[in-house]
Scaffold this active site. Structure first.
Site, PDB file in Angstrom:
ATOM      1  N   GLU A 209      10.532  56.279  50.492  1.00  0.00           N
ATOM      2  CA  GLU A 209      11.173  56.777  49.698  1.00  0.00           C
ATOM      3  C   GLU A 209      10.689  58.233  49.119  1.00  0.00           C
ATOM      4  O   GLU A 209      11.382  59.193  48.835  1.00  0.00           O
ATOM      5  CB  GLU A 209      11.176  55.966  48.320  1.00  0.00           C
ATOM      6  CG  GLU A 209      11.728  54.540  48.351  1.00  0.00           C
ATOM      7  CD  GLU A 209      13.469  54.765  48.268  1.00  0.00           C
ATOM      8  OE1 GLU A 209      13.870  55.881  47.885  1.00  0.00           O
ATOM      9  OE2 GLU A 209      13.967  53.718  48.312  1.00  0.00           O
TER      10      GLU A 209
ATOM     11  N   ASP B  81      19.474  50.326  57.965  1.00  0.00           N
ATOM     12  CA  ASP B  81      20.479  51.102  58.109  1.00  0.00           C
ATOM     13  C   ASP B  81      19.952  52.600  58.784  1.00  0.00           C
ATOM     14  O   ASP B  81      20.585  53.085  59.882  1.00  0.00           O
ATOM     15  CB  ASP B  81      21.386  51.324  56.860  1.00  0.00           C
ATOM     16  CG  ASP B  81      20.437  51.589  55.895  1.00  0.00           C
ATOM     17  OD1 ASP B  81      19.042  51.667  55.846  1.00  0.00           O
ATOM     18  OD2 ASP B  81      20.976  51.313  54.593  1.00  0.00           O
TER      19      ASP B  81
ATOM     20  N   GLU C 156      28.739  46.599  45.278  1.00  0.00           N
ATOM     21  CA  GLU C 156      27.465  47.024  45.879  1.00  0.00           C
ATOM     22  C   GLU C 156      27.619  46.051  47.106  1.00  0.00           C
ATOM     23  O   GLU C 156      27.261  46.398  48.169  1.00  0.00           O
ATOM     24  CB  GLU C 156      26.306  46.398  44.990  1.00  0.00           C
ATOM     25  CG  GLU C 156      25.029  46.500  45.525  1.00  0.00           C
ATOM     26  CD  GLU C 156      24.394  47.777  45.678  1.00  0.00           C
ATOM     27  OE1 GLU C 156      24.989  48.787  45.429  1.00  0.00           O
ATOM     28  OE2 GLU C 156      23.220  47.720  46.397  1.00  0.00           O
TER      29      GLU C 156
ATOM     30  N   GLU D 109      27.465  56.450  49.574  1.00  0.00           N
ATOM     31  CA  GLU D 109      27.754  56.380  51.201  1.00  0.00           C
ATOM     32  C   GLU D 109      29.411  56.306  51.453  1.00  0.00           C
ATOM     33  O   GLU D 109      29.910  56.940  52.431  1.00  0.00           O
ATOM     34  CB  GLU D 109      27.483  55.024  51.613  1.00  0.00           C
ATOM     35  CG  GLU D 109      25.787  55.075  51.632  1.00  0.00           C
ATOM     36  CD  GLU D 109      25.012  54.783  50.422  1.00  0.00           C
ATOM     37  OE1 GLU D 109      25.912  54.400  49.527  1.00  0.00           O
ATOM     38  OE2 GLU D 109      24.094  54.932  50.439  1.00  0.00           O
TER      39      GLU D 109
END
Ligand code: NAG
Ligand code: NAG
Ligand code: NAG
Ligand code: NAG
EC number: 3.2.1.-
Length: 558
Positions: free
Chosen positions: A139, A285, A393, A437
């Site tokens: 992060e 991902d 989600e 996204e």
């Protein structure tokens, strides 16, 4: 931006199970779908699409950016995140002002120079030596390191003429990036060289985790390589590239159930994969995302990354492609546990359409581009089918080619049968965390084709988000996108709202600019997974196509 959550339970459940699939599951193992489109096939002239800037819409997105920035600056700065409904704040990213650093490159691109000044003044004041909470290497890399490197690249690159900043001021941005990486680099001090994602600072030290995830380990190499290229100090890229080697050459076999498609966690001592569960969603991902982006960043150095992306992309088209039984017109990618497929996906995974499109453009491969556009249309359907016009989600469906009584292909709960009949999916988690996204993939689809349809889709998404998430001093996450008013505000404005949602929504309507994605091999920037544009090595895309023996430049018109 891609994080652990949502599908974490799925990925963790098969931890160390090796190939312990049940007999029933083994009978339903994935079989290849009809062969992917033959390479070399022609598509419309995507090399020079005609774009349609819309100053009015671009300026509406900027207005939303200013509202949320001013709310954050007034009520939360220099903390990490705004709680817009209550005008409160949170320090969820170590208290270094995550929203300010994440907003930096967006403010620069939008030409919001008042905000740029506020952030630029703040950056040298951040004390990256100290924090009260656990530090995530991943992060921190994608948000802070990526945000700083991108701002530096923009201010010293195409935006240089717009500013009067001294070398001392701009140099401070890079110095802070280096300071941060110098504190983070202890993470790589493990027997294998694969980093421990979990750290403490003051002084910097590892938490002592035994393993790391595929995305958290495999989404560092762009930022750490860029830092070396900018500072001339190779230690950073060496650390990240050494760790990545284990992911490019996965062992043992259980870690690669399909060619190029991997498990979710690696052991820090041995570098061996611990399971074979994965997907294009959270936790795994952005490893796939960065393979092709590294090749775009520097095609002279990262041919092996390209080859691994091609394997993963081909396997996805061959094995993972799935159409809902009620809506065979929609295309999603399944998750896998070893070679058994599971038919659910999530908002996070919707970057995949954009990533296939980028791969198609970068490698001149229309089959990837077309497949990417199919995935984009699938994710669009998750938005248009809910009450708020925002996608959920996590969602699930029944695969059209797998028997409906198979244990890995269950049907919807009674109260969602109607939604499934109509929409082709049902909702297993209806939250919306201000994720980017879907709009991100619209952006790539638009830049590849120039098709106004994608601008319309982005506008509809923006209007829905603007209408439903707007509260108090900013924009909030929602409890349930399929309820009136989003089921209520959960009072959190993620820092990636600034970095990603605002940026992609703006760029799809903005004038052409050096940081915009291009379809003609003239890219100057590649976006990190937090949507921070990183300047390509040498300043410009070096077209390499497939390289070795695959033939170059075929298929697409130049
Ligand atoms: C952070 O630590 C480094 C290394 O010890 C030191 O050089 C630097 O001055 C420190 N910065 C701050 C703001 O304390
Ligand atoms: C740049 O700085 C000079 C000298 O301080 C000043 O005269 C000029 O107006 C500034 N230009 C801009 C664009 O801010
Ligand atoms: C599913 O249904 C088919 C056809 O009715 C049957 O032959 C098969 O045994 C069933 N499979 C399972 C796992 O129940
Ligand atoms: C976005 O929301 C703001 C504040 O509610 C409103 O003023 C504006 O008109 C909205 N923009 C669009 C394009 O709907």
């Amino acid at each position: 931006m891609h994080i652990f959550r949502g599908v974490a339970a799925f990925l963790a459940a098969s931890h160390s199970v090796a190939a312990a699939a049940s007999t029933a599951e083994q009978q339903q193992q994935a079989s290849p779908s009809s062969a992917p489109e033959a390479p070399g096939e022609k598509l419309p002239p995507y090399r020079h699409p005609k774009y349609h800037p819309s100053p009015k819409r671009a300026s509406a997105v900027k207005q939303a950016f200013r509202i949320s920035w001013d709310g954050y600056y007034k009520h939360a700065f220099p903390h990490d995140s705004l709680r817009p409904a209550t005008n409160g704040f949170a320090d969820d990213r170590n208290g270094w002002g995550a929203s300010a650093v994440d907003a930096f490159s967006t403010a620069l691109i939008m030409g919001e120079y008042r905000i740029v000044d506020q952030i630029l003044k703040y950056v040298p004041e951040i004390n990256f030596n100290r924090t009260n909470s656990e530090v995530s290497l991943f992060e921190t890399t994608i948000r802070y390191l990526g945000g700083l490197l991108s701002a530096y690249d923009l201010i010293t690159g195409p935006l240089k003429p717009h500013f009067n900043y001294t070398d001392h001021q701009t140099g401070a941005i890079l110095q802070q990036a280096k300071r941060l990486a110098d504190n983070l680099k202890v993470a790589f001090n493990t027997p294998s060289g694969i980093p421990d994602n979990d750290l403490f600072f003051g002084p910097p030290r590892k938490k002592g985790s035994k393993s790391n995830g595929l995305a958290t380990a495999g989404t560092l190499v762009l930022e750490w390589t860029r830092l070396s290229d900018l500072t001339g100090d190779s230690q950073y890229e060496k650390l990240a590239q050494k760790a990545e080697k284990y992911l490019l050459h996965p062992r043992p076999a259980l870690g690669e159930p399909f060619p190029g498609l991997l498990g979710a966690s690696v052991n820090l001592e041995t570098g061996l994969f611990e399971n074979g569960a994965g997907g294009w969603g959270g936790g795994t991902d952005s490893f796939y995302e960065y393979l092709i982006k590294m090749y775009l960043y520097d095609s002279t150095k990262f041919g092996e990354y390209r080859d691994r992306w091609v394997l993963a992309a081909d396997s996805s088209i061959r094995y993972l492609i799935s159409h809902p039984a009620t809506r065979p017109d929609l295309t999603f990618l399944a998750m896998w546990r070893d070679r058994t497929l599971h038919y659910f996906s999530e908002h996070l995974a919707c970057f995949n359409g954009g990533n296939f499109i980028l791969g198609g453009l970068t490698l001149d491969e229309p089959a990837y581009l077309r497949f990417g556009l199919e995935l984009v249309a699938g994710c669009h359907a998750t938005y248009t089918s809910t009450l708020t016009g925002i996608g959920p989600e996590i969602f699930q469906w029944q695969d059209s080619r797998t028997p409906l009584n198979s244990s890995n292909n269950p049907g919807p709960p009674a109260d969602q049968k109607k939604l499934y009949e109509r929409a082709g999916f049902w909702i297993t988690n209806g939250g919306y965390q201000l994720r980017p996204e879907v709009i991100e993939s619209y952006y790539y689809a638009y830049r590849a084709t120039g098709d106004k349809k994608y601008q319309e889709w982005a506008w509809e998404a923006f209007v829905a988000i603007n209408a439903t998430c707007r509260v108090g001093s900013g924009y909030s996450s929602l409890a349930d996108v399929n309820k009136q008013e989003g089921g209520g505000w959960t009072d959190f404005q993620e820092s990636f709202w600034f970095a990603e949602v605002m940026k992609y929504a703006y760029l799809i309507f903005a004038e052409d600019a050096p940081w915009q994605i291009r379809a003609d091999h003239e890219n100057q920037f590649v976006f990190n997974t937090e949507a921070h544009p990183i300047r390509i090595a040498g300043g410009k895309e070096r077209y390499g196509g497939w390289g070795k023996g695959k033939g170059e430049g075929k298929g697409m018109e130049k």
